[in-house]
Design an enzyme around this catalytic site. Structure first.
Site, PDB file in Angstrom:
ATOM      1  N   GLY A 110       0.824  -1.203   0.000  1.00  0.00           N
ATOM      2  CA  GLY A 110       0.000   0.000   0.000  1.00  0.00           C
ATOM      3  C   GLY A 110       0.861   1.256   0.000  1.00  0.00           C
ATOM      4  O   GLY A 110       1.931   1.322  -0.600  1.00  0.00           O
ATOM      5  N   GLY A 111       0.402   2.268   0.720  1.00  0.00           N
ATOM      6  CA  GLY A 111       1.123   3.535   0.786  1.00  0.00           C
ATOM      7  C   GLY A 111       2.512   3.412   1.358  1.00  0.00           C
ATOM      8  O   GLY A 111       3.387   4.246   1.092  1.00  0.00           O
ATOM      9  N   GLY A 149      23.621  11.057 -30.706  1.00  0.00           N
ATOM     10  CA  GLY A 149      23.161  11.778 -29.526  1.00  0.00           C
ATOM     11  C   GLY A 149      23.623  11.147 -28.231  1.00  0.00           C
ATOM     12  O   GLY A 149      23.775  11.840 -27.215  1.00  0.00           O
ATOM     13  N   ALA A 150      23.852   9.848 -28.254  1.00  0.00           N
ATOM     14  CA  ALA A 150      24.329   9.177 -27.044  1.00  0.00           C
ATOM     15  C   ALA A 150      25.722   9.661 -26.668  1.00  0.00           C
ATOM     16  O   ALA A 150      26.069   9.732 -25.488  1.00  0.00           O
ATOM     17  CB  ALA A 150      24.321   7.663 -27.256  1.00  0.00           C
TER      18      ALA A 150
END
Length: 515
Positions: A171-172, A405-406
């Site tokens: 859960g949380g 771009g790498a």
């Protein structure tokens, strides 16, 4: 009644708190192969160093049968101690007390020790073993979580935070570990998930076990939510002991230097470890281990996004963070997961004054419809952002390929690298020679009487003219082309030269990283 009676009463109360849920529940915990909260603390910390805080805190709930019920220690043990002489603050949830469920005062008890850790500039460790929110307390238990989450967030980048999942975390509750810097899980006995198997089956009809949904293997290899896993609780705590030694106490300090035995820094074997043929794979870990201090490499996230390797190591006793392409997987290309993995690690190192060294051998960002639709633009931009905003010493070694771009993203000079070295066999170009030749010389190849021979000649021509380190070096994008065998020497000299580096960024509240 005199003072001695009061002292005896104190010790009786303390023993009751230390007993937690009682002998029967302690035995059940041990029957599962798990330690108690206090046993975990004793194993993690130096002998006799633990000082407990707020042992007598109590809940104040009167509804749902809680009136008058005792919850020893509020189901969590908090305090401070040392690991190999260095102070840490911590909490350990006690599953023998109401399943370690978090209520209002449980949460406030953790928040209080977190505040002390931040005030004292000391790492914080959470040993999680809890069934979740204490339902009897309703929204007050959720408020308790909120106090913890808030501190995880505002102290991020102030003090190192480590979470160890040693049982259920559902859960949380999972959001606290998710905000911390490192998450360690124990195989077969720890799980993290937002909604459990029963809820999932009810809502979606899917059937799955707790282990397959949120076990250590899943979060270390698939989701990337955990950074390390261990077969036993002892092994998990040993990993924490080791990890802490690579970290500073806080963002204002540096990791203490470790004394190492002097050895020959000229490493002959480096010339043979990377295949000269740029398309042949190899394991970058062999390069790392040859360059860094003996037995000092500590890999983080080893089972997730294996096409990039990150971790800590030492060079001449100084801690460094390593970000390395792994040609053994996906040819070392960058995809969505590896971009996230690298970016998070880069930002951690920058937060805590750990110099960054990048070993680059990258074909580019990984192509494909799935990657594009999954957001490779956004995720890949995280690497650019992380390197650009980092102000720690940043050094890059291009060992073989640096395409497209790498090349820019992986700590190039244009985005702030202090020093870029290249090995003489490095290929630095917009794309690989094969692809470039097919585009640039498409007409020549098509009209040739022997297209394949012409194609190969054009590939060689492109490689000779552009896919080498000297064009980039001539433009100042590479600081030096170095003998691979001298890599450790060059890195040691660079780290020494950059040890007093100071770099400011424009004043702002904070940037907006492309999450």
């Amino acid at each position: 009644m005199d003072i001695y009676d009061k002292i005896n009463e104190l010790y009786d109360k303390r023993r009751k708190v230390e007993l937690g849920g009682g002998d029967d529940k302690i035995q059940k915990q041990r029957d599962k192969g798990k330690m108690t909260a206090r046993e975990r603390i004793d194993y993690l910390l130096d002998d006799g160093s633990f000082v407990e805080l707020n042992p007598f805190i109590e809940h104040r709930v009167t509804d749902f049968g809680m009136n008058g019920k005792e919850v020893p220690g509020e189901g969590v043990v908090t305090g401070y101690g040392t690991i190999k002489g260095r102070p840490v603050y911590l909490f350990a949830q006690d599953f023998t007390v109401y399943g370690g469920a978090l209520g209002e005062m449980h949460g406030k008890k953790i928040a209080a020790v977190m505040d002390l850790a931040a005030k004292n500039g000391t790492p914080f460790i959470g040993l999680n073993d809890s069934g979740g929110a204490r339902i009897q307390e309703g929204v007050a238990s959720l408020d308790g979580y909120g106090h913890v989450f808030y501190r995880n967030s505002i102290y991020s980048g102030v003090i190192p935070q480590i979470s160890v999942i040693m049982g259920p975390c559902a859960g949380g509750a999972v959001y606290s570990p998710a905000i911390t810097d490192f998450v360690v899980m124990v195989e077969k006995s720890s799980q993290m998930f937002i909604t459990g198997p029963k809820v999932i089956e009810t809502v979606t009809g899917e059937q799955i076990s707790s282990e397959d949904l949120g076990g250590a293997d899943v979060h270390n290899s698939k989701s990337g939510n955990a950074h390390l896993k261990a077969k036993t609780e002892e092994e998990a705590l040993d990993q924490v002991k080791k990890l802490v030694q690579y970290l500073p106490q806080n963002h204002d300090e540096k990791t203490p230097k470790v004394n190492v035995e002097p050895k020959e820094d000229f490493r002959d074997d480096l010339t043979d470890l990377i295949p000269f043929d740029s398309i042949r794979p190899y394991d970058v870990r062999t390069i790392i281990r040859e360059i860094v201090d003996d037995d000092s490499f500590f890999e983080i996230h080893p089972d997730f996004a294996k096409n990039i390797v990150v971790g800590f190591a030492r060079i001449k006793g100084e801690t460094v963070g390593l970000v390395c392409n792994q040609p053994k997987f996906l040819a070392g290309g960058l995809d969505i997961d590896s971009s996230d993995k690298a970016s998070r690690f880069i930002r951690f190192c920058d937060s805590f004054n750990i110099p960054l060294i990048t070993f680059e051998d990258v074909t580019g960002f990984f192509p494909g419809v799935k990657q594009e639709h999954g957001g490779i633009i956004r995720h890949g931009a995280k690497i650019l952002y992380a390197y650009s905003e980092a102000t720690v010493p940043k050094i890059t070694v291009i060992t073989r390929k640096a395409y497209g771009g790498a090349y820019v993203a992986l700590n190039s000079k244009s985005i702030g690298a202090d020093l870029v070295f290249a090995w003489p066999n490095a290929e630095i170009a917009v794309m690989g020679p094969e692809g470039a030749a097919n585009i640039i010389f498409a007409k020549d190849i098509k009209e040739s009487s022997n297209p394949e021979e012409t194609r190969q000649n054009k590939i060689n021509e492109y490689r000779e003219k552009f896919a080498n380190p000297y064009v980039a070096a001539g433009l100042g994008m590479v600081d030096d082309v170095i003998d691979p065998r001298e890599t450790r020497i060059k890195l040691s000299q660079a780290l020494d030269m950059l040890k007093n580096k100071k770099e400011q960024r424009p004043k702002k509240k904070h940037g907006n990283i492309p999450l």
